[in-house]
Design a protein around this motif. Structure first.
Motif, PDB file in Angstrom:
ATOM      1  N   THR A 188      10.682   4.677  31.617  1.00 50.37           N
ATOM      2  CA  THR A 188      10.706   6.126  31.432  1.00 50.37           C
ATOM      3  C   THR A 188      11.107   6.541  30.029  1.00 50.37           C
ATOM      4  N   LEU A 189      11.494   5.581  29.196  1.00 48.73           N
ATOM      5  CA  LEU A 189      11.900   5.920  27.833  1.00 48.73           C
ATOM      6  C   LEU A 189      10.692   6.310  26.994  1.00 48.73           C
ATOM      7  N   ALA A 190      10.891   7.276  26.153  1.00 51.01           N
ATOM      8  CA  ALA A 190       9.809   7.713  25.272  1.00 51.01           C
ATOM      9  C   ALA A 190       9.548   6.653  24.204  1.00 51.01           C
ATOM     10  N   VAL A 191       8.299   6.336  24.024  1.00 56.85           N
ATOM     11  CA  VAL A 191       7.916   5.336  23.026  1.00 56.85           C
ATOM     12  C   VAL A 191       7.796   6.010  21.665  1.00 56.85           C
ATOM     13  N   ALA A 192       8.476   5.426  20.686  1.00 55.53           N
ATOM     14  CA  ALA A 192       8.401   5.985  19.342  1.00 55.53           C
ATOM     15  C   ALA A 192       6.992   5.816  18.781  1.00 55.53           C
ATOM     16  N   LYS A 193       6.451   6.885  18.261  1.00 54.40           N
ATOM     17  CA  LYS A 193       5.084   6.842  17.740  1.00 54.40           C
ATOM     18  C   LYS A 193       5.096   6.486  16.256  1.00 54.40           C
ATOM     19  N   ALA A 194       3.999   5.897  15.839  1.00 53.09           N
ATOM     20  CA  ALA A 194       3.852   5.545  14.431  1.00 53.09           C
ATOM     21  C   ALA A 194       3.687   6.806  13.600  1.00 53.09           C
ATOM     22  N   PRO A 195       4.072   6.774  12.324  1.00 50.20           N
ATOM     23  CA  PRO A 195       3.892   7.951  11.459  1.00 50.20           C
ATOM     24  C   PRO A 195       2.419   8.280  11.272  1.00 50.20           C
ATOM     25  N   ALA A 196       2.161   9.511  10.841  1.00 52.69           N
ATOM     26  CA  ALA A 196       0.782  10.003  10.740  1.00 52.69           C
ATOM     27  C   ALA A 196      -0.043   9.215   9.722  1.00 52.69           C
ATOM     28  N   ASP A 197       0.604   8.691   8.678  1.00 61.12           N
ATOM     29  CA  ASP A 197      -0.138   7.977   7.635  1.00 61.12           C
ATOM     30  C   ASP A 197      -0.141   6.467   7.847  1.00 61.12           C
ATOM     31  N   ALA A 198       0.209   6.002   9.046  1.00 60.84           N
ATOM     32  CA  ALA A 198       0.314   4.564   9.292  1.00 60.84           C
ATOM     33  C   ALA A 198      -1.018   3.855   9.095  1.00 60.84           C
ATOM     34  N   LEU A 199      -2.114   4.435   9.570  1.00 61.35           N
ATOM     35  CA  LEU A 199      -3.428   3.815   9.415  1.00 61.35           C
ATOM     36  C   LEU A 199      -3.807   3.689   7.938  1.00 61.35           C
ATOM     37  N   HIS A 200      -3.533   4.737   7.168  1.00 62.87           N
ATOM     38  CA  HIS A 200      -3.846   4.726   5.734  1.00 62.87           C
ATOM     39  C   HIS A 200      -3.035   3.644   5.022  1.00 62.87           C
ATOM     40  N   VAL A 201      -1.725   3.574   5.326  1.00 62.30           N
ATOM     41  CA  VAL A 201      -0.865   2.571   4.703  1.00 62.30           C
ATOM     42  C   VAL A 201      -1.331   1.167   5.070  1.00 62.30           C
ATOM     43  N   LEU A 202      -1.681   0.981   6.326  1.00 56.32           N
ATOM     44  CA  LEU A 202      -2.137  -0.328   6.789  1.00 56.32           C
ATOM     45  C   LEU A 202      -3.399  -0.784   6.046  1.00 56.32           C
ATOM     46  N   GLU A 203      -4.369   0.099   5.936  1.00 57.50           N
ATOM     47  CA  GLU A 203      -5.643  -0.258   5.314  1.00 57.50           C
ATOM     48  C   GLU A 203      -5.483  -0.481   3.810  1.00 57.50           C
ATOM     49  N   GLN A 204      -4.811   0.439   3.132  1.00 53.73           N
ATOM     50  CA  GLN A 204      -4.679   0.343   1.684  1.00 53.73           C
ATOM     51  C   GLN A 204      -3.823  -0.859   1.270  1.00 53.73           C
ATOM     52  N   THR A 205      -2.734  -1.105   1.971  1.00 53.65           N
ATOM     53  CA  THR A 205      -1.835  -2.196   1.592  1.00 53.65           C
ATOM     54  C   THR A 205      -2.505  -3.547   1.792  1.00 53.65           C
ATOM     55  N   THR A 230       1.313  -7.940  -6.438  1.00 52.81           N
ATOM     56  CA  THR A 230       1.844  -6.605  -6.719  1.00 52.81           C
ATOM     57  C   THR A 230       0.791  -5.555  -6.421  1.00 52.81           C
ATOM     58  N   SER A 231       1.149  -4.582  -5.621  1.00 52.08           N
ATOM     59  CA  SER A 231       0.244  -3.487  -5.275  1.00 52.08           C
ATOM     60  C   SER A 231       1.064  -2.225  -5.075  1.00 52.08           C
ATOM     61  N   SER A 232       0.851  -1.269  -5.970  1.00 52.17           N
ATOM     62  CA  SER A 232       1.603  -0.020  -5.907  1.00 52.17           C
ATOM     63  C   SER A 232       3.110  -0.272  -5.924  1.00 52.17           C
ATOM     64  N   GLY A 233       3.501  -1.303  -6.700  1.00 53.16           N
ATOM     65  CA  GLY A 233       4.918  -1.610  -6.794  1.00 53.16           C
ATOM     66  C   GLY A 233       5.448  -2.476  -5.670  1.00 53.16           C
ATOM     67  N   ILE A 234       4.620  -2.855  -4.714  1.00 53.38           N
ATOM     68  CA  ILE A 234       5.054  -3.683  -3.592  1.00 53.38           C
ATOM     69  C   ILE A 234       4.817  -5.146  -3.925  1.00 53.38           C
ATOM     70  N   LYS A 235       5.835  -5.967  -3.766  1.00 50.45           N
ATOM     71  CA  LYS A 235       5.735  -7.390  -4.078  1.00 50.45           C
ATOM     72  C   LYS A 235       5.885  -8.202  -2.791  1.00 50.45           C
ATOM     73  N   ALA A 236       5.102  -9.257  -2.690  1.00 45.10           N
ATOM     74  CA  ALA A 236       5.183 -10.144  -1.532  1.00 45.10           C
ATOM     75  C   ALA A 236       4.848 -11.557  -1.969  1.00 45.10           C
ATOM     76  N   SER A 237       5.631 -12.520  -1.533  1.00 42.43           N
ATOM     77  CA  SER A 237       5.429 -13.918  -1.908  1.00 42.43           C
ATOM     78  C   SER A 237       4.652 -14.644  -0.828  1.00 42.43           C
ATOM     79  N   ILE A 238       3.770 -15.542  -1.267  1.00 37.08           N
ATOM     80  CA  ILE A 238       2.960 -16.311  -0.333  1.00 37.08           C
ATOM     81  C   ILE A 238       2.699 -17.694  -0.915  1.00 37.08           C
ATOM     82  N   THR A 239       2.686 -18.699  -0.071  1.00 36.67           N
ATOM     83  CA  THR A 239       2.362 -20.068  -0.476  1.00 36.67           C
ATOM     84  C   THR A 239       0.984 -20.414   0.071  1.00 36.67           C
ATOM     85  N   LEU A 240       0.050 -20.656  -0.815  1.00 31.22           N
ATOM     86  CA  LEU A 240      -1.322 -20.956  -0.401  1.00 31.22           C
ATOM     87  C   LEU A 240      -1.533 -22.462  -0.283  1.00 31.22           C
TER      88      LEU A 240
END
Length: 294
Positions: A188-205, A230-240
Motif C-alpha cells: 500500500t506504500l506509494a511508489v516514488a516516481k522518477a523525475p520528469a527529465d529522467a528519460l532525457h538524462v538516461l538517453e543523453q548520458t 567525461t561528459s558534461s562534467g560527469i566522470k566515470a572509470s571503466i576497465t576495458l
C-alpha cells in the motif's frame, strides 16, 4: 490514532455497546493525558443508509462502499473511530484494517455476541423504523463471518455477550494506547516516481558515455585499459578488455541498458525510491553494465 471495529449479528445490540464504549473512552480522555482528542461513532444512520440496503446485493455493495469511504475520511491521528455497522464480512474488516494501518493507527475489534433468537426478538420489537425485514435478517444471520483472534485484522479481539453489563473499556483502552503499532503493508506504500527529465538524462548520458568509451578504445586499442570518460562534467572509470571494441557492440549494450531503465521509469517501478536518476548515478550504472557485459 485508533480504529475500533464492532462486529456482530444484526439487531444484537451493537449500537448500544458502541455508545457504552464511547462514554467510557470519553471519560478516560477527560481524566488522562490521552493521545486522543475525541471519540467518534460512524454508523449506517449517520450516512443515511437504511436497513433496506441489505435486502439486495446490488444495494448493499454501494452502501458498503459509502461506509468505507466515510471511514477513510474520518480516520485521523487524534481520533478514536468506532465503526458501528454489521461488518459481517471478513474481507471488509480486512479492508478497514489495511486502511488503518496505512494511517499508522492501532486497531482492535469488539465482537457483540447474541443468539439468533434473541436478535429476532429485538429486531421485531423495534419501533424506530430501523428493523430489518424478516427474510433479510435470516439471510444476514446465515452469511455472518465470525471474527477470530487468530487473524491479524480482527486481533486484538474483545467479546461482549448479551449478559454482560458493560464493555471491556479498560482492556480496549490498553489496546488502542499501548498495543502493537504495525507498519503499513508494503503493497500500500506509494511508489516514488522518477523525475520528469529522467528519460532525457538516461538517453543523453548513455549516448555521451558510449561515444567517450569508443574514442578512448580507438586511441589505445590493445591491452587492458582504464579510462575516464567525461561528459558534461560527469566522470566515470571503466576497465576495458584486451580486445577491439566495436561501435555496434557498444550501441547494442546502450540500447539494452536504456530499454531496461526506461521500463522502470514509465511503469513507476523505481525500486521504491531506491534509484537515483542523477547524471552521475546513471553514468556509474552504465559503465558498470558495459564492463560486466564486455
Amino acid at each position: 490514532m485508533a480504529l475500533i471495529t464492532i462486529a456482530g449479528f444484526p439487531a444484537s445490540g451493537k449500537s448500544s455497546r458502541a455508545h457504552q464504549l464511547k462514554a467510557a473512552l470519553d471519560a478516560r480522555i477527560q481524566g488522562h493525558d490521552a493521545p486522543f482528542k475525541r471519540v467518534a461513532i460512524l454508523d449506517d444512520n449517520a450516512l443515511g443508509l437504511s436497513r433496506a440496503c441489505y435486502d439486495e446485493s446490488k444495494l448493499e455493495k454501494p452502501a458498503r462502499a459509502a461506509l468505507f469511504t466515510a471511514i477513510q475520511r474520518q480516520l485521523a491521528p487524534d481520533t478514536v473511530l468506532i465503526v458501528d455497522s454489521l461488518n459481517y464480512i471478513k474481507g471488509f474488516r480486512y479492508q478497514i484494517y489495511c486502511a488503518a494501518r496505512e494511517m499508522k493507527l492501532r486497531t482492535c475489534t469488539m465482537f457483540v455476541v447474541a443468539n439468533p433468537e434473541l436478535c429476532r426478538q429485538w429486531n421485531s420489537s423495534r419501533q424506530d423504523g430501523n428493523a430489518y425485514a424478516e427474510q433479510t435478517l435470516d439471510n444476514l444471520l446465515v452469511r455472518f463471518e465470525e471474527p477470530s483472534s487468530m487473524v491479524r485484522w480482527d486481533a486484538p479481539l474483545f467479546t461482549v455477550t448479551s449478559d454482560d453489563d458493560d464493555v471491556p473499556a479498560a482492556q480496549i483502552w490498553e489496546a488502542i494506547t499501548k498495543g502493537n503499532l504495525k507498519p503499513p503493508n508494503s503493497g500500500t506504500l506509494a511508489v516514488a516516481k522518477a523525475p520528469a527529465d529522467a528519460l532525457h538524462v538516461l538517453e543523453q548520458t548513455t549516448t555521451a558515455l558510449a561515444s567517450a568509451i569508443m574514442s578512448a578504445s580507438a586511441a589505445q586499442p590493445t591491452g587492458g585499459l582504464t579510462i575516464v570518460a567525461t561528459s558534461s562534467g560527469i566522470k566515470a572509470s571503466i576497465t576495458l578488455p584486451a580486445r577491439h571494441i566495436t561501435l555496434s557492440e557498444l550501441q547494442r549494450l546502450k540500447r539494452q541498458f536504456v530499454t531496461v531503465h526506461k521500463k522502470a521509469i514509465t511503469l513507476g517501478t523505481t525500486e521504491r525510491g531506491g534509484v537515483d536518476w542523477s547524471e552521475e548515478s546513471v553514468a556509474n550504472k552504465f559503465v558498470e553494465y558495459v564492463q560486466e557485459h564486455l
